[in-house]
Design an enzyme around this catalytic site. Structure first.
Site: not given
Length: 388
Positions: A11, A16, A213
């Site tokens: 995905g 990416g 985060k």
């Protein structure tokens, strides 16, 4: 022989984020997926582009030196690849870890290499590699569990990079924000040493990175999406242009910041700067990020250790303020029946069919004795009664 990494999940994050940095580190990447179209596209195209987007403009990298295998139809090939790999990573979604564990377990069991393979789950979840590790142990025969660590080492990671919705005709190419953080714990590697991946920030204690985060980036992103959706905004950047929504997001982040500062060795000033940077990142109009994409999967986002209940429960346990987080929880509860999002339809069913008490426990995993439970119950009742 060159370095080889197995990446479960082809995905947008797999291609990416993870594969981009594995490629830059000199690894051949073997993608493993069960989606026929994804595997075929990767097999038929010998390269794809990753475009980093920022206010300064765009920068494109071409990714090559990869292969792809369909684990549904070619499991034995996947086992052989893992048996000779240096690194195994995944970006499949936390709920899919149990499905990829059996083949990873078989691949690890088939290893004869002297150096153990590094297993790093790259998921938006606390302790995702620990979770995967647990499933792998379940699928390893009892007499082989003790020697498992001669063949594999397991390290948790924290990943941070916004991947907006891609254009429908983009194919394998990925548009992604320029900023990233990939922190991985180094202690599990001991004397063997961690893999050579320059993009990774190797740390002794991962928890501060993961919580900072999750409770800043993910909390603020989802808060923006849920308030934005409630007020009819289409894009995240548009929602944050609304001063009232921006103010509400900052109030939520003040609460999560108070937890992060109290719990971890992070100063108020450092966290304030981090918050400023994060809000600026998610406000980036160049990312063209849709409210519905960021808000999707509300059941997961409302769960016990996730971006709302996770920090709010810890604040409640410490006797600290969490009112604004409850406002965000209420907006998440209102994210119902959104086209293309099964969880939002399931959320509507739960709230329609269950008593408020049962729905609260079902959705959040909180027990009735927890100090946060009454506050969440109140919001569940409010949403069920249809009051604004």
């Amino acid at each position: 022989m060159g370095k080889k990494a197995i990446q479960f999940g082809g995905g947008n994050i797999g291609r990416g984020f993870v594969a981009e940095f594995l490629h830059k580190a000199g690894y051949e990447v073997v993608f493993v997926d069960v989606m026929d179209k994804m595997v075929e596209a990767l097999q038929q195209n010998k390269s794809y582009k990753v475009t980093e987007v920022s206010e300064e403009g765009e920068h494109t990298t071409t990714i090559t030196n990869y292969r792809a295998i369909n684990s549904k139809t070619h499991e034995s090939d996947v086992i052989q690849e893992i048996a000779t790999a240096d690194v195994v990573t995944c970006a499949v979604g936390p709920h899919i870890l149990k499905f990829i564990a059996p083949v990873i377990a078989k691949g690890i069991d088939a290893r004869t290499e002297s150096k153990p393979v590094a297993v790093i789950a790259c998921e938006n979840a606390i302790g995702a590699t620990d979770t995967l590790h647990g499933f792998i142990k379940q699928h390893t025969s009892q007499d082989r569990v003790e020697s498992l660590y001669d063949r594999a080492q397991f390290a948790n990671s924290a990943i941070d990079r916004i991947v907006p919705q891609q254009a429908p005709n983009s194919g394998l190419d990925v548009r992604i924000e320029k900023f990233y953080e990939w922190a991985v714990e180094k202690t599990p590697f001991g004397s063997v040493g961690h893999p050579d991946i320059p993009a990774i920030h190797w740390v002794d204690n991962l928890e501060p990175y993961i919580e900072r985060k999750l409770f800043t980036v993910n909390t603020s992103h989802a808060t923006t999406a849920y308030f934005g959706h409630f007020r009819g905004k289409k894009m995240i950047a548009d929602a944050l242009e609304d001063e009232e929504i921006r103010g509400l997001v900052h109030k939520v982040l003040e609460e999560t910041a108070s937890l992060i500062v109290a719990k971890h060795d992070i100063s108020e000033e450092e966290q304030k700067e981090y918050v400023k940077k994060i809000v600026s990142r998610i406000s980036n109009p160049y990312l063209e990020d849709k409210v519905e994409r960021v808000g999707r999967a509300p059941l997961r986002k409302l769960s016990r250790k996730e971006r709302f209940i996770g920090p709010a429960s810890q604040l409640a346990e410490r006797g600290m303020k969490y009112d604004s987080l409850m406002d965000a929880v209420e907006m998440a509860l209102r994210f119902q029946n959104v086209p293309g999002d099964d969880e939002s339809a399931e959320l509507a069913n739960i709230l329609n069919e269950q008593r408020a008490e049962d729905a609260t426990i079902h959705l959040t995993g909180l027990d009735e004795e927890h100090p946060l439970y009454p506050a969440v119950l109140e919001r569940v009742r409010k949403v069920q009664q249809g009051t604004k």
